[in-house]
Each structure stands twice: as structure tokens, then as C-alpha cells.
Design a protein around this motif. Sequence first.
Motif, PDB file in Angstrom:
ATOM      1  N   VAL A 157      -2.356  -6.840  -0.310  1.00  0.00           N
ATOM      2  CA  VAL A 157      -2.424  -6.871  -1.828  1.00  0.00           C
ATOM      3  C   VAL A 157      -2.149  -7.875  -2.455  1.00  0.00           C
ATOM      4  O   VAL A 157      -1.115  -8.291  -2.328  1.00  0.00           O
ATOM      5  CB  VAL A 157      -1.846  -5.436  -2.285  1.00  0.00           C
ATOM      6  CG1 VAL A 157      -1.909  -4.730  -3.544  1.00  0.00           C
ATOM      7  CG2 VAL A 157      -2.231  -4.232  -1.448  1.00  0.00           C
ATOM      8  N   ASP A 169      -6.031  -6.471   4.426  1.00  0.00           N
ATOM      9  CA  ASP A 169      -5.652  -5.960   4.119  1.00  0.00           C
ATOM     10  C   ASP A 169      -4.309  -6.235   3.164  1.00  0.00           C
ATOM     11  O   ASP A 169      -3.308  -5.544   2.979  1.00  0.00           O
ATOM     12  CB  ASP A 169      -5.055  -5.591   6.409  1.00  0.00           C
ATOM     13  CG  ASP A 169      -5.357  -4.928   6.534  1.00  0.00           C
ATOM     14  OD1 ASP A 169      -7.030  -4.275   5.832  1.00  0.00           O
ATOM     15  OD2 ASP A 169      -5.356  -4.773   7.890  1.00  0.00           O
ATOM     16  N   ARG A 219      -7.526  -6.960  -3.855  1.00  0.00           N
ATOM     17  CA  ARG A 219      -7.198  -7.135  -2.444  1.00  0.00           C
ATOM     18  C   ARG A 219      -8.077  -7.886  -2.012  1.00  0.00           C
ATOM     19  O   ARG A 219      -8.664  -8.685  -2.332  1.00  0.00           O
ATOM     20  CB  ARG A 219      -7.504  -5.609  -1.527  1.00  0.00           C
ATOM     21  CG  ARG A 219      -6.577  -4.443  -1.627  1.00  0.00           C
ATOM     22  CD  ARG A 219      -7.244  -3.285  -0.946  1.00  0.00           C
ATOM     23  NE  ARG A 219      -6.234  -2.540  -1.388  1.00  0.00           N
ATOM     24  CZ  ARG A 219      -6.504  -1.582  -2.245  1.00  0.00           C
ATOM     25  NH1 ARG A 219      -7.206  -1.842  -3.371  1.00  0.00           N
ATOM     26  NH2 ARG A 219      -5.281  -0.743  -2.484  1.00  0.00           N
ATOM     27  N   GLU A 261       0.919  -1.377   0.073  1.00  0.00           N
ATOM     28  CA  GLU A 261      -0.281   0.680   0.097  1.00  0.00           C
ATOM     29  C   GLU A 261       0.978   0.992  -0.434  1.00  0.00           C
ATOM     30  O   GLU A 261       0.768   2.519  -0.612  1.00  0.00           O
ATOM     31  CB  GLU A 261      -1.052   0.054   0.954  1.00  0.00           C
ATOM     32  CG  GLU A 261      -2.103  -1.354   1.376  1.00  0.00           C
ATOM     33  CD  GLU A 261      -2.449  -1.293  -0.080  1.00  0.00           C
ATOM     34  OE1 GLU A 261      -3.170   0.529  -0.557  1.00  0.00           O
ATOM     35  OE2 GLU A 261      -4.251  -2.146  -0.298  1.00  0.00           O
TER      36      GLU A 261
END
Length: 141
Positions: free
Chosen positions: A46, A44, A41, A22
Motif C-alpha cells: 500500500v 502487495d 497499491r 493492510e
Amino acid sequence: MTHQNETEAPRIYPTMRCRDTEAMIGWLKEVVGFTERVVYRNGDTVHHAELAYGPSLLMLGQCHDDEYGKLVGDIGGRRTDALYVAVDDPDGLHARVKASGARIEMALHDTDYGSRDFACRDPEGNLWSFGTYRPKADEKP
């Protein structure tokens, strides 16, 4: 053999694994000028992101201990990358990168082959070189 034209999709896609994907996406968008094409995603994390810079794409994902991760890295459990990006305004970008706190590794300078270049480290330590040199695959040097 076919030649790439401006409307054909690129054939080479650099990829990066990040400790904080992020934050890396934010830095690339806010400082360098990438745009977000897609981000997948799971909570939380990616799993896969694609950022565009003109017609080029960079793929990013979270560091994790999978088969691909084992192949590409052993520097603290991950790899580091070195990338070159052709830019129109290296002076303006240099100012933004410097203001972001990134470490400048090679000062802004003019090369003997007509490019204006500099190099820096991103927030995760990868080396980025930026300059005006922009060769095309189907042009002779």
C-alpha cells in the motif's frame, strides 16, 4: 483569515506509516468504523491510503526507508503516533476495541470537562484516544 465550515475540506491530515498497512486498514474499518476512501497499491504494498471518519481523513502508507521515513521515525525504523478521535458512542467503541484484543491503556471514564474517554493501542502500538469531546476551531472555549 477564513473560518472552516462543515462543507470546507479539512486542513490537517494525520498520517501514519505502518508495518502491515493492510492489517491496519482492516482494524480501523472493522473495529473503529473508518471507511475506505481510496487505496493505491503496487502489488502487495500500500503506497497511499485515505480512510474517512465523518469529514476527517487519515492517510496511511507502508513503512519504508525513504526521506520522509528518515525524518519521522527512529523507533525500530518507524515512528509511533498518538491520535484523538471524537466519537458519538465511546461505550460501544470501547467494547469493540476490547473484543478485538487491542490493549486498553486508559479505562473508559468521564472527564471533568464533560467528555467520556478511553485510550488504546492499535495493532502496531500507536496510541489512540477516543472521546465525546469535539471542539470546533471557530468556537471559543
